[in-house]
Scaffold this motif. Structure first.
Motif, short mmCIF file in Angstrom:
data_model
loop_
_atom_site.label_atom_id
_atom_site.label_comp_id
_atom_site.label_asym_id
_atom_site.label_seq_id
_atom_site.Cartn_x
_atom_site.Cartn_y
_atom_site.Cartn_z
N GLY A 187 34.80 53.39 30.99
CA GLY A 187 36.09 53.42 30.29
C GLY A 187 36.36 52.15 29.51
N ASP A 188 37.32 52.22 28.61
CA ASP A 188 37.77 51.03 27.90
C ASP A 188 38.66 50.17 28.80
OD1 ASP A 188 36.49 51.86 25.53
OD2 ASP A 188 38.20 53.12 25.00
N TYR A 189 39.30 50.85 29.77
CA TYR A 189 40.13 50.18 30.76
C TYR A 189 39.78 50.73 32.14
CZ TYR A 189 43.00 48.86 26.72
OH TYR A 189 43.43 48.36 25.51
N ALA A 190 39.61 49.85 33.11
CA ALA A 190 39.41 50.26 34.49
C ALA A 190 40.64 49.84 35.28
CB ALA A 190 38.16 49.62 35.09
N VAL A 191 41.32 50.81 35.88
CA VAL A 191 42.52 50.55 36.66
C VAL A 191 42.17 50.65 38.13
CG1 VAL A 191 44.89 51.26 37.17
CG2 VAL A 191 43.98 51.51 34.84
N THR A 192 42.29 49.55 38.85
CA THR A 192 42.00 49.55 40.28
C THR A 192 43.20 49.00 41.04
OG1 THR A 192 40.32 48.98 41.95
CG2 THR A 192 40.95 47.25 40.39
N GLU A 193 43.18 49.14 42.34
CA GLU A 193 44.28 48.65 43.17
C GLU A 193 43.73 47.89 44.36
OE1 GLU A 193 46.51 51.41 45.45
OE2 GLU A 193 44.75 52.52 46.10
N ALA A 194 44.55 47.08 44.96
CA ALA A 194 44.23 46.40 46.21
C ALA A 194 45.38 46.66 47.18
CB ALA A 194 44.03 44.91 45.98
N GLY A 195 45.06 46.82 48.44
CA GLY A 195 46.02 47.32 49.40
C GLY A 195 47.20 46.39 49.69
N PHE A 196 48.33 47.02 50.08
CA PHE A 196 49.55 46.34 50.50
C PHE A 196 50.02 45.33 49.45
CE2 PHE A 196 47.86 47.68 54.78
CZ PHE A 196 48.80 48.67 54.96
N GLY A 197 50.70 44.25 49.89
CA GLY A 197 51.25 43.29 48.96
C GLY A 197 50.18 42.36 48.39
N SER A 198 50.55 41.61 47.36
CA SER A 198 49.57 40.74 46.71
C SER A 198 49.09 39.62 47.63
CB SER A 198 50.16 40.14 45.43
OG SER A 198 51.08 39.11 45.71
N ASP A 199 49.87 39.29 48.67
CA ASP A 199 49.45 38.26 49.61
C ASP A 199 48.25 38.69 50.42
OD1 ASP A 199 51.45 40.10 50.62
OD2 ASP A 199 51.38 39.00 52.51
N LEU A 200 48.00 40.00 50.50
CA LEU A 200 46.85 40.52 51.23
C LEU A 200 45.80 41.07 50.25
CD1 LEU A 200 48.67 42.25 54.23
CD2 LEU A 200 47.13 40.29 54.35
N GLY A 201 46.05 42.26 49.71
CA GLY A 201 45.04 42.91 48.88
C GLY A 201 44.64 42.12 47.65
#
Length: 559
Positions: free
Chosen positions: A292-306
């Motif tokens: 893709g031209d953009y890859a959208v990913t996530e990391a779990g819970f709040g930014s202090d963790l994931g």
């Protein structure tokens, strides 16, 4: 109003070969699991190796509250919104664990009109990756206990076994148990423990491995026990690696599915961010960047963790350079952080919003420390008032960050266009200047120096204290020469601190590290903070009580 599962069941899905073809993936590079899901083979990954990467977008959030934030839903809606704007985006998400599905949280396939489908399959057995990880982990445990039973030539001290058995289910009764009871042929009695599958080192290894060769190398480095004279015993010493790799041979390949709007999604790996590193597989993310031209990913819970682990562990190992961080919040959740009970969040309360917004402020500041531009995504609820919305806009303007409101739950991609455009504009603005991304610490620092850096910079703690057990473990890891690697903190997701009751932006606290464990195969050290547990329990009324199947095989009650 339709439930999530009813919306998913009414969706018009494309055959997975069509989704793949739109991405340029051939039939020969797919291993179909029915009509609507498939694994992408190593051959495809190798063919795309020299293709330029797209832009990497991380979606993270404030600390989760009972009011809900909708991080996965926002991730899916963002990708759908990009497609609405004519941009080629590919999702890279984690696989749900059966523990939350049948417990409190429910599934992890999004919600409303921003879901990945087939929702029931993804939330349940999917392509069997979780089962393969469970089997590989428990095979290693069985080989270890069999070795002790059959003469123990390695001189393993059964009191110093490091690896736990696992189950992808919330089952508190298995946290601490005694095995080997019965007659002589039933094994050597010893204390044992279970963790949930997503907290295992093998899950982390699967998510961080570059390929099958790297997977096999990492499996061999798993520290399983110590001998009576204090020497380490690894999985390779038990001749376990070949059989474990055989069980994981297919599981290492990423899974291709789609959203309700037929946007491609690669769903692979599922570690929790509170007790593991909380990111989907490196292979899935890298593949999304190629497709893709953009890859959208996530990391779990709040930014202090994931997000912290995404930047400090995953990006470090994989050489990833994120282009933008999307920080998800809701006005409801911010008011909850300001002291409003869940039952009163529908009412306007600017005083509580002003008090609770310190949590959002801390997360914005934390993300800026990594040198990546931030877009705040407000997951919009009908109860949000104009005054509250304007306050959020003014606050973000004062902090110098872009804010966009998202209605993806109700409107799907159409409701994600504002957020998608904000993200695209932010990335385009930084084009040429690049992001100044860098991890928050040097992995060559001591374990305590790295933990002190995370605690002070990310959690805003005054410092770190260690139990005697943690001190002893750190010395053992240092003696093995395995301390110059990243650290993965296991702590509560509900607070920036290690106390789930401390909402907002806690001050004047220290983080207590009660134990430290070497995950040498994964390549990091796990530090356990506060009372965090690696085997969750079920609530008084589990979600499982409301799940059913009719005579035609239609599932209800999943969410």
């Amino acid at each position: 109003m339709l439930t999530d599962i009813e919306i998913a069941q009414k969706a018009e899905l494309k055959k997975i070969k069509e989704i793949a073809a739109d991405l340029g993936v051939t039939d020969d590079e797919l291993e179909p699991y029915g009509h609507y899901k498939a694994k992408i083979t190593e051959e495809c990954i190798q063919r795309l190796a020299d293709k330029p990467d797209g832009k990497l977008i991380l979606v993270t959030a404030i600390n989760p509250t009972p009011a809900g934030e909708g991080k996965t839903t926002t991730s899916i809606g963002l990708a759908q919104g990009m497609y609405k704007l004519g941009k080629k985006a590919v999702l890279a998400l984690r696989e749900p664990s059966l523990g939350p599905v049948f417990g409190v949280k429910g599934g992890a396939a999004g919600g409303g009109y921003a879901q990945v489908v087939p929702m029931e399959d993804i939330n349940l057995h999917f392509t069997g990756d979780m089962h393969a990880i469970t089997a590989a982990n428990n095979l290693l445990c069985a080989l270890l206990d069999n070795h002790i039973q059959q003469g123990n030539t390695l001189n393993i001290d059964s009191r110093r076994v490091q690896i736990k058995r696992c189950l992808d289910m919330n089952d508190r009764a298995l946290r601490n148990c005694i095995i080997g009871l019965g007659s002589k042929v039933d094994g050597v009695p010893r204390e044992d423990h279970f963790c949930i599958t997503v907290a295992t080192e093998i899950m982390a290894i699967l998510c961080l491995a570059d390929d099958l060769k790297d997977l096999k190398r990492r499996l061999g480095k798993i520290l399983v026990a110590y001998t009576y004279d204090g020497k380490p015993v690894y999985a390779s010493d038990l001749d376990a690696v070949g059989a474990m790799t055989a069980l994981l041979k297919t599981a290492i390949n990423p899974n291709l599915v789609q959203t309700l709007e037929n946007t491609p999604a690669i769903v692979h790996g599922g570690p929790f961010a509170n007790i593991a590193h909380g990111c989907n597989s490196v292979r899935a993310t890298k593949l999304a960047l190629k497709l893709g031209d953009y890859a959208v990913t996530e990391a779990g819970f709040g930014s202090d963790l994931g997000a912290e682990k995404f930047f400090d562990i995953k990006c470090r190992f994989a050489g990833l350079k994120p282009s933008c961080t999307v920080l998800v919040a809701t006005i409801r959740a911010l008011k909850y952080n300001g002291g409003v009970p869940k039952t009163e969040l529908a009412s306007e309360n600017l005083d509580a919003l002003k008090k609770g917004i310190v949590n959002l402020k801390a997360h914005i500041e934390n993300m800026h420390k990594y040198g990546v531009p931030v877009v705040v995504a407000i997951n919009h609820f009908y109860t949000d008032t104009e005054s509250e919305i304007q306050y959020i806009k003014d606050f973000c303007k004062d902090m110098g960050v872009t804010v966009a409101f998202s209605d993806v739950f109700l409107k799907g991609g159409e409701g994600g266009k504002e957020l998608a455009q904000a993200v695209i504009d932010t990335i385009d603005k930084c084009e040429g200047c690049q992001t100044n991304f860098s991890p928050i610490y040097d992995e060559k620092l001591s374990i305590k120096e790295k933990l002190d850096k995370i605690a002070k910079e990310i959690y805003r703690a005054d410092g770190v204290t260690y139990t005697s057990a943690a001190e002893k473990s750190i010395k053992e890891i240092e003696a093995l020469g395995c301390d110059k690697i990243p650290v993965c903190v296991a702590k509560t997701q509900y607070s920036l601190s290690d106390d789930p009751q401390k909402l907002g932006k806690p001050e004047g606290f220290t983080v207590t590290i009660r134990d430290v464990k070497l995950s040498s195969g994964a390549g990091f050290v796990v530090a356990y903070a506060g009372d965090i547990m690696t085997m969750p329990g079920l609530p008084k009324v589990p979600a499982a009580n409301n799940i059913d199947v009719d005579d035609l095989g239609n599932i209800s009650g999943l969410f």
